[in-house]
Design a protein around this motif. Structure first.
Motif, PDB file in Angstrom:
ATOM      1  N   ARG A 114      -8.623 -10.496  15.368  1.00  0.00           N
ATOM      2  CA  ARG A 114      -9.456  -9.427  14.827  1.00  0.00           C
ATOM      3  C   ARG A 114      -8.638  -8.508  13.933  1.00  0.00           C
ATOM      4  N   ARG A 115      -7.418  -8.192  14.362  1.00  0.00           N
ATOM      5  CA  ARG A 115      -6.553  -7.331  13.551  1.00  0.00           C
ATOM      6  C   ARG A 115      -6.273  -7.977  12.199  1.00  0.00           C
ATOM      7  N   LYS A 116      -6.001  -9.273  12.192  1.00  0.00           N
ATOM      8  CA  LYS A 116      -5.761  -9.977  10.928  1.00  0.00           C
ATOM      9  C   LYS A 116      -7.016  -9.996  10.060  1.00  0.00           C
ATOM     10  N   ALA A 117      -8.177 -10.188  10.690  1.00  0.00           N
ATOM     11  CA  ALA A 117      -9.423 -10.189   9.925  1.00  0.00           C
ATOM     12  C   ALA A 117      -9.692  -8.818   9.330  1.00  0.00           C
ATOM     13  N   LEU A 118      -9.425  -7.757  10.071  1.00  0.00           N
ATOM     14  CA  LEU A 118      -9.627  -6.405   9.542  1.00  0.00           C
ATOM     15  C   LEU A 118      -8.674  -6.119   8.385  1.00  0.00           C
ATOM     16  N   LEU A 119      -7.437  -6.556   8.498  1.00  0.00           N
ATOM     17  CA  LEU A 119      -6.483  -6.360   7.407  1.00  0.00           C
ATOM     18  C   LEU A 119      -6.876  -7.166   6.170  1.00  0.00           C
ATOM     19  N   ARG A 120      -7.379  -8.361   6.386  1.00  0.00           N
ATOM     20  CA  ARG A 120      -7.800  -9.211   5.277  1.00  0.00           C
ATOM     21  C   ARG A 120      -8.992  -8.614   4.535  1.00  0.00           C
ATOM     22  N   ASN A 121      -9.867  -7.925   5.253  1.00  0.00           N
ATOM     23  CA  ASN A 121     -11.070  -7.353   4.650  1.00  0.00           C
ATOM     24  C   ASN A 121     -10.871  -5.920   4.169  1.00  0.00           C
ATOM     25  N   GLN A 122      -9.683  -5.394   4.337  1.00  0.00           N
ATOM     26  CA  GLN A 122      -9.419  -4.015   3.941  1.00  0.00           C
ATOM     27  C   GLN A 122      -9.293  -3.933   2.419  1.00  0.00           C
ATOM     28  N   LYS A 123      -9.809  -2.836   1.855  1.00  0.00           N
ATOM     29  CA  LYS A 123      -9.721  -2.636   0.415  1.00  0.00           C
ATOM     30  C   LYS A 123      -8.274  -2.326   0.036  1.00  0.00           C
ATOM     31  N   PRO A 124      -7.859  -2.749  -1.153  1.00  0.00           N
ATOM     32  CA  PRO A 124      -6.492  -2.426  -1.569  1.00  0.00           C
ATOM     33  C   PRO A 124      -6.357  -0.934  -1.828  1.00  0.00           C
ATOM     34  N   PRO A 125      -5.143  -0.406  -1.686  1.00  0.00           N
ATOM     35  CA  PRO A 125      -4.962   1.024  -1.926  1.00  0.00           C
ATOM     36  C   PRO A 125      -5.156   1.354  -3.409  1.00  0.00           C
ATOM     37  N   VAL A 126      -5.583   2.573  -3.683  1.00  0.00           N
ATOM     38  CA  VAL A 126      -5.793   3.013  -5.065  1.00  0.00           C
ATOM     39  C   VAL A 126      -4.617   3.879  -5.492  1.00  0.00           C
ATOM     40  N   MET A 127      -4.378   3.898  -6.792  1.00  0.00           N
ATOM     41  CA  MET A 127      -3.308   4.730  -7.336  1.00  0.00           C
ATOM     42  C   MET A 127      -3.729   6.193  -7.244  1.00  0.00           C
ATOM     43  N   PRO A 128      -2.791   7.088  -6.946  1.00  0.00           N
ATOM     44  CA  PRO A 128      -3.147   8.508  -6.880  1.00  0.00           C
ATOM     45  C   PRO A 128      -3.456   9.047  -8.276  1.00  0.00           C
ATOM     46  N   GLU A 129      -4.329  10.037  -8.326  1.00  0.00           N
ATOM     47  CA  GLU A 129      -4.704  10.644  -9.599  1.00  0.00           C
ATOM     48  C   GLU A 129      -3.662  11.654 -10.060  1.00  0.00           C
ATOM     49  N   GLN A 130      -2.951  12.263  -9.158  1.00  0.00           N
ATOM     50  CA  GLN A 130      -1.909  13.213  -9.519  1.00  0.00           C
ATOM     51  C   GLN A 130      -0.815  13.194  -8.464  1.00  0.00           C
ATOM     52  N   PHE A 131       0.330  13.755  -8.793  1.00  0.00           N
ATOM     53  CA  PHE A 131       1.464  13.787  -7.894  1.00  0.00           C
ATOM     54  C   PHE A 131       1.789  15.231  -7.557  1.00  0.00           C
ATOM     55  N   VAL A 132       2.256  15.466  -6.360  1.00  0.00           N
ATOM     56  CA  VAL A 132       2.664  16.795  -5.931  1.00  0.00           C
ATOM     57  C   VAL A 132       4.193  16.818  -5.927  1.00  0.00           C
ATOM     58  N   THR A 133       4.748  17.811  -6.550  1.00  0.00           N
ATOM     59  CA  THR A 133       6.202  17.929  -6.582  1.00  0.00           C
ATOM     60  C   THR A 133       6.667  18.532  -5.265  1.00  0.00           C
ATOM     61  N   PRO A 134       7.652  17.896  -4.600  1.00  0.00           N
ATOM     62  CA  PRO A 134       8.163  18.432  -3.345  1.00  0.00           C
ATOM     63  C   PRO A 134       8.780  19.818  -3.542  1.00  0.00           C
ATOM     64  N   VAL A 135       8.710  20.664  -2.533  1.00  0.00           N
ATOM     65  CA  VAL A 135       9.196  22.037  -2.619  1.00  0.00           C
ATOM     66  C   VAL A 135      10.690  22.068  -2.894  1.00  0.00           C
ATOM     67  N   GLY A 136      11.463  21.196  -2.276  1.00  0.00           N
ATOM     68  CA  GLY A 136      12.904  21.167  -2.463  1.00  0.00           C
ATOM     69  C   GLY A 136      13.286  20.832  -3.900  1.00  0.00           C
ATOM     70  N   ALA A 137      12.471  20.058  -4.579  1.00  0.00           N
ATOM     71  CA  ALA A 137      12.779  19.641  -5.960  1.00  0.00           C
ATOM     72  C   ALA A 137      12.652  20.829  -6.923  1.00  0.00           C
ATOM     73  N   LEU A 138      11.745  21.766  -6.649  1.00  0.00           N
ATOM     74  CA  LEU A 138      11.572  22.939  -7.505  1.00  0.00           C
ATOM     75  C   LEU A 138      12.787  23.863  -7.381  1.00  0.00           C
ATOM     76  N   ALA A 139      13.338  24.010  -6.196  1.00  0.00           N
ATOM     77  CA  ALA A 139      14.457  24.915  -5.969  1.00  0.00           C
ATOM     78  C   ALA A 139      15.731  24.360  -6.621  1.00  0.00           C
ATOM     79  N   ALA A 140      15.849  23.073  -6.756  1.00  0.00           N
ATOM     80  CA  ALA A 140      17.047  22.459  -7.321  1.00  0.00           C
ATOM     81  C   ALA A 140      17.128  22.679  -8.838  1.00  0.00           C
ATOM     82  N   GLU A 141      16.013  22.918  -9.475  1.00  0.00           N
ATOM     83  CA  GLU A 141      16.003  23.079 -10.952  1.00  0.00           C
ATOM     84  C   GLU A 141      16.381  24.425 -11.345  1.00  0.00           C
TER      85      GLU A 141
END
Length: 136
Positions: free
Chosen positions: A109-136
């Motif tokens: 059943r687990r294999k069947a559920l994985l087989r029928n699962q929709k593929p992941p979609v690309m994100p529409e936008q990215f969030v910049t991590p907080v640590g990355a802002l402080a480094a700049e």
């Protein structure tokens, strides 16, 4: 004479327990199998029937083979002890087969559920991590 009665009681209880478990698993497992096989009812029913036949063959075969083993009872107490030991072993075998079947079908059943699962979609936008802002 105790041996004959013990054997008859053992056969009656063991075959009755096997039939009850097979009917229960068949009736309640049908829904699970239908879900596992993508709601293909015909395939689920066919697999369910094949499982029931295999279940009967293995368990009734074990019951027949186990009839020979064990000490011969000489009185009523020994008859009850011998019968309870043999019926207990049959019940343990039935339980082990039940859990093995659950394990196999849960994996299917687990294999069947994985087989029928929709593929992941690309994100529409990215969030910049907080640590990355402080480094700049």
């Amino acid at each position: 004479m105790y041996t004959v009665y013990a054997h008859l009681a053992y056969l009656s209880l063991s075959v009755a327990a096997t039939a009850w478990v097979a009917r229960t698993l068949s009736r309640n497992g049908r829904v699970f199998l239908a879900d596992t096989f993508g709601h293909n009812e015909a395939l689920a029913d066919a697999v369910n029937n094949l499982l029931v036949v295999g279940f009967y063959l293995i368990n009734v075969g074990y019951v027949a083979l186990a009839l020979k083993y064990g000490p011969r009872p000489n009185d009523m107490a020994e008859s009850i002890e011998a019968m309870s030991t043999k019926v207990g072993l049959v019940l343990l075998v039935l339980g082990a087969m039940h859990f093995f079947n659950l394990y196999v079908f849960a994996r299917m059943r687990r294999k069947a559920l994985l087989r029928n699962q929709k593929p992941p979609v690309m994100p529409e936008q990215f969030v910049t991590p907080v640590g990355a802002l402080a480094a700049e």
